[in-house]
Design a protein around this motif. Structure first.
Motif, mmCIF file in Angstrom:
data_model
loop_
_atom_site.group_PDB
_atom_site.id
_atom_site.type_symbol
_atom_site.label_atom_id
_atom_site.label_comp_id
_atom_site.label_asym_id
_atom_site.label_seq_id
_atom_site.Cartn_x
_atom_site.Cartn_y
_atom_site.Cartn_z
ATOM 1 N N ALA A 89 -12.121 -46.947 -56.235
ATOM 2 C CA ALA A 89 -11.004 -46.160 -56.763
ATOM 3 C C ALA A 89 -11.258 -45.781 -58.226
ATOM 4 C CB ALA A 89 -9.701 -46.938 -56.647
ATOM 5 N N TRP A 90 -10.807 -44.576 -58.578
ATOM 6 C CA TRP A 90 -10.909 -44.105 -59.954
ATOM 7 C C TRP A 90 -9.549 -44.217 -60.645
ATOM 8 C CZ3 TRP A 90 -15.303 -43.128 -62.383
ATOM 9 C CH2 TRP A 90 -16.437 -42.740 -61.645
ATOM 10 N N THR A 91 -9.573 -44.536 -61.935
ATOM 11 C CA THR A 91 -8.384 -44.416 -62.776
ATOM 12 C C THR A 91 -8.728 -43.461 -63.913
ATOM 13 O OG1 THR A 91 -9.008 -46.318 -64.156
ATOM 14 C CG2 THR A 91 -7.592 -46.750 -62.235
ATOM 15 N N TYR A 92 -7.737 -42.658 -64.305
ATOM 16 C CA TYR A 92 -7.989 -41.599 -65.283
ATOM 17 C C TYR A 92 -7.005 -41.699 -66.445
ATOM 18 C CZ TYR A 92 -10.520 -39.602 -61.331
ATOM 19 O OH TYR A 92 -11.370 -39.414 -60.285
ATOM 20 N N GLU A 93 -7.513 -41.326 -67.626
ATOM 21 C CA GLU A 93 -6.661 -41.209 -68.803
ATOM 22 C C GLU A 93 -6.889 -39.826 -69.398
ATOM 23 O OE1 GLU A 93 -6.156 -43.127 -73.287
ATOM 24 O OE2 GLU A 93 -7.229 -44.251 -71.730
ATOM 25 N N CYS A 94 -5.837 -39.012 -69.414
ATOM 26 C CA CYS A 94 -5.944 -37.633 -69.890
ATOM 27 C C CYS A 94 -5.329 -37.487 -71.276
ATOM 28 C CB CYS A 94 -5.248 -36.687 -68.915
ATOM 29 S SG CYS A 94 -5.975 -36.692 -67.259
ATOM 30 N N GLN A 95 -5.854 -36.581 -72.062
ATOM 31 C CA GLN A 95 -5.408 -36.400 -73.447
ATOM 32 C C GLN A 95 -3.930 -36.086 -73.526
ATOM 33 O OE1 GLN A 95 -7.558 -33.440 -75.685
ATOM 34 N NE2 GLN A 95 -6.156 -33.545 -77.430
ATOM 35 N N HIS A 96 -3.434 -35.268 -72.590
ATOM 36 C CA HIS A 96 -2.045 -34.852 -72.619
ATOM 37 C C HIS A 96 -1.174 -35.651 -71.654
ATOM 38 C CE1 HIS A 96 -4.315 -31.348 -74.209
ATOM 39 N NE2 HIS A 96 -3.323 -31.342 -75.077
ATOM 40 N N GLY A 97 -1.626 -36.870 -71.353
ATOM 41 C CA GLY A 97 -0.790 -37.783 -70.578
ATOM 42 C C GLY A 97 -0.970 -37.687 -69.074
ATOM 43 N N PRO A 98 -0.205 -38.494 -68.353
ATOM 44 C CA PRO A 98 -0.325 -38.537 -66.881
ATOM 45 C C PRO A 98 0.018 -37.216 -66.205
ATOM 46 C CG PRO A 98 1.575 -39.824 -67.649
ATOM 47 C CD PRO A 98 0.787 -39.473 -68.851
ATOM 48 N N GLU A 99 0.870 -36.398 -66.849
ATOM 49 C CA GLU A 99 1.188 -35.095 -66.251
ATOM 50 C C GLU A 99 -0.065 -34.242 -66.130
ATOM 51 O OE1 GLU A 99 2.734 -36.277 -68.940
ATOM 52 O OE2 GLU A 99 4.832 -36.632 -68.341
ATOM 53 N N GLU A 100 -0.912 -34.285 -67.176
ATOM 54 C CA GLU A 100 -2.139 -33.488 -67.126
ATOM 55 C C GLU A 100 -3.077 -33.996 -66.036
ATOM 56 O OE1 GLU A 100 -4.523 -31.272 -70.418
ATOM 57 O OE2 GLU A 100 -5.069 -33.394 -70.539
ATOM 58 N N CYS A 101 -3.167 -35.311 -65.869
ATOM 59 C CA CYS A 101 -3.996 -35.863 -64.796
ATOM 60 C C CYS A 101 -3.491 -35.400 -63.430
ATOM 61 C CB CYS A 101 -3.998 -37.385 -64.863
ATOM 62 S SG CYS A 101 -4.989 -38.085 -66.208
ATOM 63 N N ALA A 102 -2.174 -35.368 -63.264
ATOM 64 C CA ALA A 102 -1.593 -34.925 -61.996
ATOM 65 C C ALA A 102 -1.907 -33.451 -61.738
ATOM 66 C CB ALA A 102 -0.092 -35.162 -61.996
ATOM 67 N N ILE A 103 -1.847 -32.638 -62.789
ATOM 68 C CA ILE A 103 -2.124 -31.205 -62.635
ATOM 69 C C ILE A 103 -3.608 -30.978 -62.375
ATOM 70 C CG2 ILE A 103 -2.003 -28.946 -63.767
ATOM 71 C CD1 ILE A 103 0.487 -30.005 -65.262
ATOM 72 N N SER A 104 -4.469 -31.805 -62.962
ATOM 73 C CA SER A 104 -5.900 -31.720 -62.648
ATOM 74 C C SER A 104 -6.130 -32.004 -61.169
ATOM 75 C CB SER A 104 -6.699 -32.715 -63.504
ATOM 76 O OG SER A 104 -6.778 -32.289 -64.846
ATOM 77 N N ARG A 105 -5.439 -33.022 -60.645
ATOM 78 C CA ARG A 105 -5.551 -33.326 -59.211
ATOM 79 C C ARG A 105 -5.015 -32.170 -58.379
ATOM 80 N NH1 ARG A 105 -3.933 -38.512 -60.956
ATOM 81 N NH2 ARG A 105 -1.777 -38.155 -60.289
ATOM 82 N N LEU A 106 -3.913 -31.584 -58.825
ATOM 83 C CA LEU A 106 -3.320 -30.458 -58.101
ATOM 84 C C LEU A 106 -4.308 -29.300 -58.000
ATOM 85 C CD1 LEU A 106 -0.631 -29.339 -56.847
ATOM 86 C CD2 LEU A 106 -0.159 -28.361 -59.100
ATOM 87 N N GLN A 107 -4.964 -28.996 -59.108
ATOM 88 C CA GLN A 107 -5.919 -27.891 -59.090
ATOM 89 C C GLN A 107 -7.157 -28.258 -58.279
ATOM 90 O OE1 GLN A 107 -6.626 -25.828 -62.751
ATOM 91 N NE2 GLN A 107 -4.502 -25.970 -63.417
ATOM 92 N N ALA A 108 -7.629 -29.493 -58.432
ATOM 93 C CA ALA A 108 -8.805 -29.925 -57.680
ATOM 94 C C ALA A 108 -8.545 -29.859 -56.176
ATOM 95 C CB ALA A 108 -9.192 -31.343 -58.094
ATOM 96 N N CYS A 109 -7.372 -30.298 -55.754
ATOM 97 C CA CYS A 109 -7.025 -30.282 -54.334
ATOM 98 C C CYS A 109 -6.943 -28.865 -53.790
ATOM 99 C CB CYS A 109 -5.704 -31.011 -54.101
ATOM 100 S SG CYS A 109 -5.808 -32.815 -54.264
ATOM 101 N N GLY A 110 -6.297 -27.986 -54.534
ATOM 102 C CA GLY A 110 -6.158 -26.609 -54.081
ATOM 103 C C GLY A 110 -7.498 -25.901 -53.970
ATOM 104 N N ILE A 111 -8.333 -26.083 -54.977
ATOM 105 C CA ILE A 111 -9.648 -25.446 -54.981
ATOM 106 C C ILE A 111 -10.492 -25.963 -53.821
ATOM 107 C CG2 ILE A 111 -11.826 -25.320 -56.269
ATOM 108 C CD1 ILE A 111 -10.076 -25.266 -58.850
ATOM 109 N N ALA A 112 -10.403 -27.266 -53.547
ATOM 110 C CA ALA A 112 -11.202 -27.858 -52.471
ATOM 111 C C ALA A 112 -10.759 -27.374 -51.093
ATOM 112 C CB ALA A 112 -11.120 -29.378 -52.535
ATOM 113 N N LYS A 113 -9.499 -26.994 -50.948
ATOM 114 C CA LYS A 113 -8.959 -26.638 -49.640
ATOM 115 C C LYS A 113 -9.042 -25.145 -49.347
ATOM 116 C CE LYS A 113 -5.965 -30.647 -49.180
ATOM 117 N NZ LYS A 113 -6.694 -31.158 -47.989
ATOM 118 N N SER A 114 -9.599 -24.383 -50.259
ATOM 119 C CA SER A 114 -9.766 -22.946 -50.043
ATOM 120 C C SER A 114 -11.154 -22.530 -50.515
ATOM 121 C CB SER A 114 -8.697 -22.155 -50.807
ATOM 122 O OG SER A 114 -8.980 -20.765 -50.768
ATOM 123 N N ARG A 115 -11.802 -21.682 -49.756
ATOM 124 C CA ARG A 115 -13.145 -21.222 -50.126
ATOM 125 C C ARG A 115 -13.132 -19.849 -50.772
ATOM 126 N NH1 ARG A 115 -17.031 -22.988 -45.013
ATOM 127 N NH2 ARG A 115 -16.558 -25.227 -45.093
#
Length: 221
Positions: A89-115
Motif C-alpha cells: 500500500a502507498w501513503t501520500y502527502e501532498c503540498q496542498h493537503g489531502p484534498e489535492e491527493c484525492a484530486i490526483s487520484r480522481l484524475q489518475a482514475c479517469g485517465i486510466a479508464k479512458s483511452r
C-alpha cells in the motif's frame, strides 16, 4: 485440365493473400510512423497548484484546441508528492493537503479508464476549471461525463486501492522521466524540458514546421 486449373487458382489465391498481408503490414507501419511523428507533450503538475491551473486552462487547453490532432499529450498529476510504501500500500502527502491527493487520484482514475486523448483533455480541463470554487470530490467526479463514464465508477476507483496504485504508477513514471523535478507545472516536449511553458504553441509550431493552419494564427504570448 481441371487439376491444372485447381493449382493455378490455389497459386493465385496464395499470391493474393500474400499481397494483402504485405499491404496490411505497410499500412500498419505507416500508421505507427505517423503516431510516432507526433510531438509528445508531457505535463507534470499539481491539481491545486494555481500555476498548474492557469497553465492547463489558459495555455494548454487553447493550444490543444488548435493542435490536438497533431500532438500527443501525457498528463501526470503527481507534482512533488511525498510517498511511502508499506507492504503493498502507498501513503501520500501532498503540498496542498489531502484534498489535492484525492484530486490526483480522481484524475489518475479517469485517465486510466479512458483511452481517448480528447476526453483526457476535456476531463482534466473540467476539473482544473472547477477547483477554484470546490475541492469536493463528489462534485468534481461529475467531470467523468467528459469521459463518457459515470461518476460513481471513477469514485469507486478513487476511494479504493486502485486509485492509490494508479497514483503510484504516475510517481514511478515521473521518477523515470523527470527525477530532478523541482517546480510545477513542468512541461516536456519529446522528453526535453520546455523552459518557458507559455511558449508551448510557438515551440510546437516550430517542430511541426508551421504546417497546421492554426500555426499561421497569432501565437499566444
Amino acid at each position: 485440365m481441371c487439376v491444372i486449373s485447381y493449382h493455378l487458382q490455389l497459386f493465385l489465391n496464395m499470391k493474393f493473400c500474400l499481397l494483402t498481408m504485405i499491404l496490411g503490414c505497410l499500412y500498419f507501419q505507416h500508421s505507427l510512423q505517423q503516431m510516432d511523428s507526433k510531438p509528445l507533450v508531457t505535463i507534470f503538475y499539481k491539481p491545486l497548484c494555481p500555476y498548474s491551473q492557469i497553465f492547463i486552462t489558459n495555455v494548454l487547453y487553447p493550444v490543444y484546441a488548435d493542435l490536438g490532432t497533431y500532438i500527443q499529450v501525457d498528463f501526470i498529476p503527481y507534482g512533488n508528492i511525498k510517498r511511502q510504501q508499506v507492504n503493498d500500500a502507498w501513503t501520500y502527502e501532498c503540498q496542498h493537503g489531502p484534498e489535492e491527493c484525492a484530486i490526483s487520484r480522481l484524475q489518475a482514475c479517469g485517465i486510466a479508464k479512458s483511452r481517448e486523448q480528447d476526453s483526457h483533455m476535456e476531463y482534466v480541463y473540467c476539473i482544473e476549471s472547477e477547483v477554484d470554487t470546490t475541492t469536493d470530490i463528489q462534485t468534481l467526479a461529475q467531470c467523468a461525463s467528459k469521459l463518457e463514464l459515470p461518476g460513481d465508477e471513477v469514485l469507486k476507483c478513487v476511494e479504493g486501492p486502485e486509485g492509490d496504485k494508479l497514483v503510484g504508477l504516475f510517481g514511478d513514471k515521473q521518477q523515470i522521466l523527470a527525477p530532478d523535478l523541482s517546480g510545477v507545472p513542468t512541461v516536456y516536449i519529446n522528453n526535453t524540458n520546455l523552459d518557458d511553458y507559455t511558449a508551448l504553441k510557438k515551440t510546437l509550431c516550430d517542430i511541426l514546421h508551421n504546417n497546421p493552419e492554426a500555426c499561421t494564427k497569432k501565437l499566444q504570448e
